[in-house]
Design a protein around this motif. Structure first.
Motif, PDB file in Angstrom:
ATOM      1  N   ARG A 181       3.943  10.501  -9.188  1.00 45.63           N
ATOM      2  CA  ARG A 181       3.344  10.736 -10.516  1.00 45.63           C
ATOM      3  C   ARG A 181       2.274  11.817 -10.496  1.00 45.63           C
ATOM      4  O   ARG A 181       1.632  12.074 -11.513  1.00 45.63           O
ATOM      5  CB  ARG A 181       2.746   9.433 -11.055  1.00 45.63           C
ATOM      6  CG  ARG A 181       3.753   8.355 -11.310  1.00 45.63           C
ATOM      7  CD  ARG A 181       4.700   8.794 -12.397  1.00 45.63           C
ATOM      8  NE  ARG A 181       5.582   7.694 -12.756  1.00 45.63           N
ATOM      9  CZ  ARG A 181       6.278   7.664 -13.852  1.00 45.63           C
ATOM     10  NH1 ARG A 181       6.198   8.643 -14.722  1.00 45.63           N
ATOM     11  NH2 ARG A 181       7.068   6.654 -14.103  1.00 45.63           N
ATOM     12  N   GLU A 182       2.057  12.416  -9.347  1.00 45.29           N
ATOM     13  CA  GLU A 182       1.107  13.516  -9.176  1.00 45.29           C
ATOM     14  C   GLU A 182      -0.303  13.160  -9.654  1.00 45.29           C
ATOM     15  O   GLU A 182      -0.957  13.924 -10.375  1.00 45.29           O
ATOM     16  CB  GLU A 182       1.623  14.779  -9.878  1.00 45.29           C
ATOM     17  CG  GLU A 182       2.937  15.271  -9.309  1.00 45.29           C
ATOM     18  CD  GLU A 182       3.491  16.487 -10.030  1.00 45.29           C
ATOM     19  OE1 GLU A 182       2.886  16.960 -11.025  1.00 45.29           O
ATOM     20  OE2 GLU A 182       4.546  16.975  -9.604  1.00 45.29           O
ATOM     21  N   VAL A 183      -0.742  11.993  -9.223  1.00 43.51           N
ATOM     22  CA  VAL A 183      -2.095  11.541  -9.533  1.00 43.51           C
ATOM     23  C   VAL A 183      -3.071  12.409  -8.728  1.00 43.51           C
ATOM     24  O   VAL A 183      -2.809  12.715  -7.559  1.00 43.51           O
ATOM     25  CB  VAL A 183      -2.250  10.037  -9.186  1.00 43.51           C
ATOM     26  CG1 VAL A 183      -3.678   9.567  -9.338  1.00 43.51           C
ATOM     27  CG2 VAL A 183      -1.312   9.207 -10.043  1.00 43.51           C
ATOM     28  N   PRO A 184      -4.186  12.802  -9.306  1.00 43.00           N
ATOM     29  CA  PRO A 184      -5.159  13.663  -8.604  1.00 43.00           C
ATOM     30  C   PRO A 184      -5.637  13.024  -7.294  1.00 43.00           C
ATOM     31  O   PRO A 184      -5.706  11.799  -7.153  1.00 43.00           O
ATOM     32  CB  PRO A 184      -6.310  13.807  -9.589  1.00 43.00           C
ATOM     33  CG  PRO A 184      -5.719  13.522 -10.921  1.00 43.00           C
ATOM     34  CD  PRO A 184      -4.608  12.545 -10.688  1.00 43.00           C
ATOM     35  N   LYS A 185      -5.974  13.912  -6.354  1.00 43.82           N
ATOM     36  CA  LYS A 185      -6.353  13.476  -5.011  1.00 43.82           C
ATOM     37  C   LYS A 185      -7.563  12.537  -5.006  1.00 43.82           C
ATOM     38  O   LYS A 185      -7.578  11.562  -4.260  1.00 43.82           O
ATOM     39  CB  LYS A 185      -6.620  14.698  -4.128  1.00 43.82           C
ATOM     40  CG  LYS A 185      -6.856  14.336  -2.696  1.00 43.82           C
ATOM     41  CD  LYS A 185      -6.968  15.561  -1.824  1.00 43.82           C
ATOM     42  CE  LYS A 185      -7.155  15.137  -0.387  1.00 43.82           C
ATOM     43  NZ  LYS A 185      -7.120  16.264   0.527  1.00 43.82           N
ATOM     44  N   ASP A 186      -8.578  12.820  -5.812  1.00 43.73           N
ATOM     45  CA  ASP A 186      -9.769  11.961  -5.822  1.00 43.73           C
ATOM     46  C   ASP A 186      -9.417  10.539  -6.274  1.00 43.73           C
ATOM     47  O   ASP A 186      -9.961   9.562  -5.751  1.00 43.73           O
ATOM     48  CB  ASP A 186     -10.888  12.566  -6.669  1.00 43.73           C
ATOM     49  CG  ASP A 186     -10.487  12.756  -8.127  1.00 43.73           C
ATOM     50  OD1 ASP A 186      -9.295  13.016  -8.390  1.00 43.73           O
ATOM     51  OD2 ASP A 186     -11.375  12.634  -8.990  1.00 43.73           O
ATOM     52  N   ARG A 220       0.836  -1.205   0.000  1.00 43.34           N
ATOM     53  CA  ARG A 220       0.000   0.000   0.000  1.00 43.34           C
ATOM     54  C   ARG A 220       0.872   1.258   0.000  1.00 43.34           C
ATOM     55  O   ARG A 220       0.601   2.217  -0.736  1.00 43.34           O
ATOM     56  CB  ARG A 220      -0.924  -0.017   1.211  1.00 43.34           C
ATOM     57  CG  ARG A 220      -1.848   1.159   1.271  1.00 43.34           C
ATOM     58  CD  ARG A 220      -2.707   1.099   2.508  1.00 43.34           C
ATOM     59  NE  ARG A 220      -3.529   2.279   2.558  1.00 43.34           N
ATOM     60  CZ  ARG A 220      -4.729   2.328   3.085  1.00 43.34           C
ATOM     61  NH1 ARG A 220      -5.256   1.255   3.609  1.00 43.34           N
ATOM     62  NH2 ARG A 220      -5.413   3.439   3.086  1.00 43.34           N
ATOM     63  N   ASP A 221       1.927   1.262   0.814  1.00 43.13           N
ATOM     64  CA  ASP A 221       2.837   2.409   0.862  1.00 43.13           C
ATOM     65  C   ASP A 221       3.546   2.609  -0.474  1.00 43.13           C
ATOM     66  O   ASP A 221       3.758   3.753  -0.905  1.00 43.13           O
ATOM     67  CB  ASP A 221       3.872   2.232   1.979  1.00 43.13           C
ATOM     68  CG  ASP A 221       3.253   2.322   3.364  1.00 43.13           C
ATOM     69  OD1 ASP A 221       2.116   2.829   3.479  1.00 43.13           O
ATOM     70  OD2 ASP A 221       3.906   1.869   4.321  1.00 43.13           O
ATOM     71  N   MET A 222       3.900   1.510  -1.125  1.00 38.82           N
ATOM     72  CA  MET A 222       4.565   1.608  -2.420  1.00 38.82           C
ATOM     73  C   MET A 222       3.642   2.261  -3.451  1.00 38.82           C
ATOM     74  O   MET A 222       4.049   3.142  -4.214  1.00 38.82           O
ATOM     75  CB  MET A 222       4.989   0.212  -2.905  1.00 38.82           C
ATOM     76  CG  MET A 222       5.837   0.212  -4.155  1.00 38.82           C
ATOM     77  SD  MET A 222       6.492  -1.418  -4.574  1.00 38.82           S
ATOM     78  CE  MET A 222       4.994  -2.376  -4.746  1.00 38.82           C
ATOM     79  N   VAL A 223       2.374   1.850  -3.454  1.00 36.04           N
ATOM     80  CA  VAL A 223       1.400   2.435  -4.381  1.00 36.04           C
ATOM     81  C   VAL A 223       1.171   3.907  -4.040  1.00 36.04           C
ATOM     82  O   VAL A 223       1.101   4.757  -4.936  1.00 36.04           O
ATOM     83  CB  VAL A 223       0.072   1.644  -4.361  1.00 36.04           C
ATOM     84  CG1 VAL A 223      -1.023   2.376  -5.112  1.00 36.04           C
ATOM     85  CG2 VAL A 223       0.284   0.250  -4.927  1.00 36.04           C
ATOM     86  N   THR A 224       1.080   4.221  -2.759  1.00 41.30           N
ATOM     87  CA  THR A 224       0.889   5.614  -2.336  1.00 41.30           C
ATOM     88  C   THR A 224       2.049   6.489  -2.801  1.00 41.30           C
ATOM     89  O   THR A 224       1.837   7.596  -3.315  1.00 41.30           O
ATOM     90  CB  THR A 224       0.752   5.689  -0.800  1.00 41.30           C
ATOM     91  OG1 THR A 224      -0.372   4.909  -0.405  1.00 41.30           O
ATOM     92  CG2 THR A 224       0.580   7.117  -0.315  1.00 41.30           C
TER      93      THR A 224
END
Length: 151
Positions: free
Chosen positions: A104-109, A94-98
């Protein structure tokens, strides 16, 4: 030390045995073993078996109880360690994905949806990868398990 009728006796476990009577050496030895076991294991009490049979029975039951307690406690610790290991591996993923999503600056939503996905995955499957579990089975068992899960 207890003093009774001019004789010196040591503690409860030894109080009923005359130190000068060497014929009772088995009884003295068993009482000493029982006393030692009860002190080391921490379950001493006010019981005072008198005969060789009573002392042997009490000592045997005490030892079985101590070993049973150690076995059960060891199994519980092992289960908790395995659970913590699974949780640690899952949280690592989970931490790796986070971290990936943040770099990669994926949007917050979208990040929130990914976190909810991980929460749901943990709640329902405890982080288990069903595909890898099924892949470890032979083809005929994979078919049987899939049939049972989908019926």
């Amino acid at each position: 030390l207890d003093h009774h009728h001019g004789e010196t006796h040591v503690g409860v476990w030894f109080s009923r045995v005359n130190v000068d009577d060497l014929e009772d050496w088995r009884l003295m030895y068993l009482q000493a073993q029982l006393w030692t076991c009860s002190i080391v294991a921490g379950f001493g009490g006010e019981w005072a078996p008198q005969t060789t049979l009573q002392i042997s029975w009490t000592l045997a039951n005490s030892l079985v109880g101590v070993f049973l307690y150690m076995y059960i406690f060891g199994e519980i610790v092992s289960i908790l360690q395995n659970f913590d290991l699974t949780a640690a591996e899952f949280n690592s993923k989970r931490d790796m994905v986070t971290t990936f999503l943040r770099i990669r600056e994926v949007p917050k939503d979208t990040r929130i949806r990914v976190h909810k996905y991980f929460d749901t995955l943990w709640q329902h499957k405890h982080g288990m990868d069903e595909k890898s579990v099924l892949a470890s089975l032979p083809a005929f068992l994979q078919h049987d398990v899939a049939w049972q899960l989908n019926s």
